[in-house]
Motif scaffolding. Structure first.
Motif, PDB file in Angstrom:
ATOM      1  N   HIS A 170       0.830  -1.207   0.000  1.00 27.80           N
ATOM      2  CA  HIS A 170       0.000   0.000   0.000  1.00 27.80           C
ATOM      3  C   HIS A 170       0.866   1.259   0.000  1.00 27.80           C
ATOM      4  CE1 HIS A 170      -2.560   3.197   1.779  1.00 27.80           C
ATOM      5  NE2 HIS A 170      -3.485   2.618   1.042  1.00 27.80           N
ATOM      6  N   LYS A 171       1.936   1.236   0.771  1.00 23.34           N
ATOM      7  CA  LYS A 171       2.829   2.394   0.833  1.00 23.34           C
ATOM      8  C   LYS A 171       3.456   2.670  -0.530  1.00 23.34           C
ATOM      9  CE  LYS A 171       7.157   3.911   2.968  1.00 23.34           C
ATOM     10  NZ  LYS A 171       8.280   3.518   3.858  1.00 23.34           N
ATOM     11  N   LYS A 172       4.026   1.634  -1.152  1.00 23.09           N
ATOM     12  CA  LYS A 172       4.704   1.809  -2.444  1.00 23.09           C
ATOM     13  C   LYS A 172       3.723   2.188  -3.547  1.00 23.09           C
ATOM     14  CE  LYS A 172       8.904   0.727  -1.111  1.00 23.09           C
ATOM     15  NZ  LYS A 172       9.988   1.731  -1.091  1.00 23.09           N
ATOM     16  N   SER A 173       2.551   1.561  -3.537  1.00 24.43           N
ATOM     17  CA  SER A 173       1.563   1.877  -4.575  1.00 24.43           C
ATOM     18  C   SER A 173       1.027   3.297  -4.406  1.00 24.43           C
ATOM     19  CB  SER A 173       0.408   0.863  -4.542  1.00 24.43           C
ATOM     20  OG  SER A 173      -0.249   0.859  -3.284  1.00 24.43           O
ATOM     21  N   SER A 174       0.908   3.753  -3.164  1.00 20.67           N
ATOM     22  CA  SER A 174       0.456   5.125  -2.914  1.00 20.67           C
ATOM     23  C   SER A 174       1.487   6.124  -3.414  1.00 20.67           C
ATOM     24  CB  SER A 174       0.203   5.337  -1.419  1.00 20.67           C
ATOM     25  OG  SER A 174      -0.833   4.486  -0.956  1.00 20.67           O
ATOM     26  N   GLU A 175       2.755   5.801  -3.173  1.00 18.22           N
ATOM     27  CA  GLU A 175       3.830   6.670  -3.653  1.00 18.22           C
ATOM     28  C   GLU A 175       3.836   6.746  -5.178  1.00 18.22           C
ATOM     29  OE1 GLU A 175       7.286   4.917  -1.944  1.00 18.22           O
ATOM     30  OE2 GLU A 175       6.954   5.789   0.056  1.00 18.22           O
ATOM     31  N   ALA A 176       3.370   5.638  -5.817  1.00 19.85           N
ATOM     32  CA  ALA A 176       3.319   5.603  -7.288  1.00 19.85           C
ATOM     33  C   ALA A 176       2.062   6.267  -7.834  1.00 19.85           C
ATOM     34  CB  ALA A 176       3.405   4.165  -7.776  1.00 19.85           C
ATOM     35  N   GLY A 177       1.197   6.716  -6.937  1.00 19.14           N
ATOM     36  CA  GLY A 177       0.002   7.443  -7.362  1.00 19.14           C
ATOM     37  C   GLY A 177      -1.234   6.607  -7.561  1.00 19.14           C
ATOM     38  N   ALA A 178      -1.168   5.296  -7.285  1.00 22.47           N
ATOM     39  CA  ALA A 178      -2.336   4.420  -7.447  1.00 22.47           C
ATOM     40  C   ALA A 178      -2.377   3.451  -6.269  1.00 22.47           C
ATOM     41  CB  ALA A 178      -2.270   3.660  -8.765  1.00 22.47           C
ATOM     42  N   PRO A 179      -2.917   3.879  -5.121  1.00 26.54           N
ATOM     43  CA  PRO A 179      -2.894   3.053  -3.910  1.00 26.54           C
ATOM     44  C   PRO A 179      -3.571   1.699  -4.103  1.00 26.54           C
ATOM     45  CG  PRO A 179      -3.651   5.277  -3.422  1.00 26.54           C
ATOM     46  CD  PRO A 179      -3.608   5.151  -4.911  1.00 26.54           C
ATOM     47  N   LEU A 180      -3.012   0.683  -3.447  1.00 23.30           N
ATOM     48  CA  LEU A 180      -3.613  -0.648  -3.431  1.00 23.30           C
ATOM     49  C   LEU A 180      -5.051  -0.549  -2.954  1.00 23.30           C
ATOM     50  CD1 LEU A 180      -3.479  -3.823  -3.383  1.00 23.30           C
ATOM     51  CD2 LEU A 180      -2.615  -3.596  -1.031  1.00 23.30           C
ATOM     52  N   ARG A 181      -5.975  -1.136  -3.727  1.00 20.04           N
ATOM     53  CA  ARG A 181      -7.387  -1.132  -3.358  1.00 20.04           C
ATOM     54  C   ARG A 181      -7.917  -2.570  -3.363  1.00 20.04           C
ATOM     55  NH1 ARG A 181      -9.859   3.274  -2.630  1.00 20.04           N
ATOM     56  NH2 ARG A 181     -11.899   2.364  -3.048  1.00 20.04           N
ATOM     57  N   LEU A 182      -7.471  -3.330  -2.394  1.00 19.86           N
ATOM     58  CA  LEU A 182      -7.912  -4.711  -2.259  1.00 19.86           C
ATOM     59  C   LEU A 182      -9.403  -4.746  -1.929  1.00 19.86           C
ATOM     60  CD1 LEU A 182      -6.665  -7.626  -2.238  1.00 19.86           C
ATOM     61  CD2 LEU A 182      -6.635  -7.423   0.268  1.00 19.86           C
ATOM     62  N   LYS A 183     -10.149  -5.591  -2.641  1.00 18.66           N
ATOM     63  CA  LYS A 183     -11.591  -5.669  -2.429  1.00 18.66           C
ATOM     64  C   LYS A 183     -12.014  -6.903  -1.640  1.00 18.66           C
ATOM     65  CE  LYS A 183     -12.793  -3.130  -6.665  1.00 18.66           C
ATOM     66  NZ  LYS A 183     -13.526  -3.202  -7.964  1.00 18.66           N
ATOM     67  N   VAL A 184     -11.385  -8.038  -1.910  1.00 18.60           N
ATOM     68  CA  VAL A 184     -11.785  -9.305  -1.277  1.00 18.60           C
ATOM     69  C   VAL A 184     -10.605  -9.899  -0.527  1.00 18.60           C
ATOM     70  CG1 VAL A 184     -12.632 -11.651  -1.672  1.00 18.60           C
ATOM     71  CG2 VAL A 184     -13.494  -9.760  -3.077  1.00 18.60           C
ATOM     72  N   PHE A 185     -10.811 -10.181   0.769  1.00 15.33           N
ATOM     73  CA  PHE A 185      -9.780 -10.832   1.581  1.00 15.33           C
ATOM     74  C   PHE A 185     -10.383 -12.058   2.243  1.00 15.33           C
ATOM     75  CE2 PHE A 185      -7.494 -11.670   5.508  1.00 15.33           C
ATOM     76  CZ  PHE A 185      -6.178 -11.695   5.063  1.00 15.33           C
ATOM     77  N   ILE A 186      -9.797 -13.221   1.965  1.00 16.38           N
ATOM     78  CA  ILE A 186     -10.301 -14.484   2.516  1.00 16.38           C
ATOM     79  C   ILE A 186      -9.154 -15.213   3.204  1.00 16.38           C
ATOM     80  CG2 ILE A 186     -11.328 -16.721   1.985  1.00 16.38           C
ATOM     81  CD1 ILE A 186     -12.706 -15.445  -0.397  1.00 16.38           C
TER      82      ILE A 186
END
Length: 581
Positions: A170-186
């Motif tokens: 999430h940190k790295k993806s946010s820095e790249a301008g497109a934050p991690l947006r996980l929808k399903v966690f099992i």
């Protein structure tokens, strides 16, 4: 010859291609040990332009085969979906991490942008999580939408590793301008417990994008539930919340109810077998009144909920136009309470939305319920204080959680009725009724659930099972002894069995031997000693330990004061079984 190869390849692709961009070998039962055995799959992958998904469920892949498949994936930049559940059947646990590492490295090298990573039903433990740690942290997972790790035996250590990887992603993806947006966690059936759940809750809170969370059967108590409650309140698009078979008690249930007040998109709530109790159910009912406008399903079964609380819950769903199912089975309503509940639902013209009440456990005294709840919370507070005081715990010991060897249970949606056999629930809160509900296969289920290579957990399971022994109830007695025989027979027949360690641990837990690890003995009940007497008479029990047990049983010990008769019978049996000198 070349044309024959092309024809063969075309035929192979026709067999395996399923939909646009997908290759499937699902359910083939392929045993892929080396590069040669994976040759057909490698060819298919190499020839598939625009490959987006690879299904490998129901096969078994060794390290060399995984490396060959990985090599073929290295130039598949369009790749998005890994359907790799149940992919390592029969493999040594040590084989799985390097196989996963190879596959993950290939996807990173390819510049893939994953949407789905499904590794469910692979008993790889914390080490397996390490095998995908680099992948989860990488840019390949910045676009991840579904992460499925059901029944992988991650344990506390694996949960912490995964949580840290998700936070880094999430940190790295946010820095790249497109934050991690996980929808399903099992991640059901993973023994995450409070620490693992709390670590993951921190990651959930950061992302704020979850739509489905499934974490049933993880041994989570109110501390972990409270952390998860804080996290889900920060995920406004949450639609499905499945925490079946954890232990809320009133404190966890109230915290979760407060969180639900902030959510408007939830459609399915599964808090079955979570001991929400009356006060927790009242809190959830209050949250339902003004919130959760599009709720469709609510499962509060087997939660020791009383009549008044159940009626409050029913009343709270009256104006929910999209509601489809209310499950309050297995609670403490009593016959009259069940009839009142049915009548209330009928009067609201929602009678057909109420699930079966066939397993209701009968009316419970209110003061008894409150007392039990307070006791549970006090016990959990004591455990929490002990954990805080113990600063010298080696993290590696947490990371050595053994995998859960159990039957495959897919958890893509909340468990439907009828309620399935549930060993974890019984071992968390044993009762004769729960043991009987496991059915005729209870011995096999328990044998599969308990990892006998972990001596401490095996002893704990033996004591939990034997605690519900009833001499005057033939059905319960038979169920307990069958389960004990299955567990101990597997324990002592395993080639690497540490039988002396088992006996030592048992003596510690019975309060007969002092523990260097400051383990707290159990409250000894007659069933413990009656089942031990049965066990020592069986052929599976190591004869060399009879004398040791007899020596300890002849000592005076306060822990045995409440079961003198059972102790004397065990002592007598041990005396008879000792070899003549």
């Amino acid at each position: 010859m070349a044309s024959d190869d092309v024809a063969q390849l075309t035929e192979s692709l026709a067999r395996t291609q399923v939909g646009e961009g997908e290759l499937s070998y699902k359910g083939r039962g392929l045993k892929l040990d080396d590069a040669e055995s994976a040759r057909e799959i490698v060819k298919d992958i190499q020839a598939f332009e625009g490959l987006r998904a690879l299904r490998m469920e129901g096969n078994t892949v060794g390290v060399e085969a995984a490396q060959a498949i990985a090599k073929a994936l290295e130039d598949k930049s369009d790749f998005q979906c890994c359907y790799w559940s149940d992919m390592f059947t029969g493999r040594l646990r040590s084989e799985i991490p390097p196989a996963l590492t190879s596959l993950g490295a290939a996807l990173i090298a390819a510049g893939a942008r994953l949407k789905v990573l499904d590794l469910s039903d692979n008993a790889f433990g914390p080490d397996g999580v390490k095998g995908v740690e680099k992948l989860v942290k990488s840019a390949a997972c910045h676009t991840l939408q579904e992460l499925r790790l059901n029944n992988c035996g991650m344990g506390i250590g694996g949960g912490k590793i995964l949580a840290a990887a998700l936070k880094e992603c999430h940190k790295k993806s946010s820095e790249a301008g497109a934050p991690l947006r996980l929808k399903v966690f099992i991640a059901g059936r993973n023994r995450l417990e409070n620490d693992g759940a709390t670590a993951l809750a921190q990651a959930f809170q950061l992302m704020g994008s979850l739509e489905e969370v499934h974490m049933p059967q993880n041994g989570i108590n109110h501390q972990g539930v409270t952390a998860l409650a804080a996290a889900v309140s920060q995920n406004p698009q949450l639609r499905v919340l499945n925490l079946n078979d954890n232990t809320f008690t009133k404190r966890g249930a109230i915290a979760m109810a407060q969180a639900l007040k902030h959510l408007r998109s939830v459609q399915v709530i599964n808090f079955g077998d979570c001991l929400v109790r009356a006060e927790g159910a009242f809190a959830i009912a209050e949250a339902l009144k003004d919130g959760l406008p599009i709720l469709k399903e609510l499962n509060l079964s087997f939660g020791e909920i009383t009549e008044d609380a159940a009626l409050a819950v029913a009343g709270a769903i009256e104006h929910k136009d999209q509601f489809e199912k209310l499950d309050l089975n297995g609670n403490c309503l009593g016959e009259e309470g069940c009839e009142k509940l049915k009548e209330v639902m009928q009067n609201m013209k929602m009678g057909d939305l109420l699930g079966s009440l066939s397993d209701d456990e009968g009316e419970q005294e209110e003061d008894e319920e409150e007392g039990d709840d307070d006791d549970d919370d006090d016990d959990e507070d004591e455990e929490e204080e002990e954990e805080e005081d113990d600063d010298d715990v080696d993290e590696e010991e947490e990371n050595e959680e053994e995998e859960e060897l159990s039957e495959v249970h897919k958890v893509s949606t909340p468990p439907p009725a009828p309620r399935p056999p549930d060993v974890s629930s019984f071992l968390c809160f044993p009762s004769p009724d729960k043991l009987l509900r496991l059915g005729n296969r209870r011995a096999d289920l328990i044998q599969q659930q308990v990892d006998v290579s972990d001596v401490g957990k095996t002893v704990e399971a033996f004591l939990k099972i034997s605690s519900v022994f009833k001499e005057d109830d033939p059905e319960v007695k038979a169920a307990v002894l069958d389960s004990v025989d299955a567990l101990l027979n597997k324990t002592f027949s395993t080639p690497s069995a540490q039988t002396f360690n088992f006996i030592s641990s048992l003596l510690v837990m019975l309060g007969l031997l002092k523990s260097e690890d400051k383990l707290k003995p159990v409250a000894v009940v007659p069933g413990h000693l009656q089942c031990l007497e049965h066990a020592v008479r069986q052929t599976y029990f190591p004869r060399e330990h009879i004398g040791v047990l007899h020596a300890f049983m002849t000592r005076q010990c306060k822990t045995m004061d409440s079961c003198v008769s059972a102790r004397d019978n065990l002592r007598s049996t041990l005396q008879k079984l000792q070899p003549e000198s």
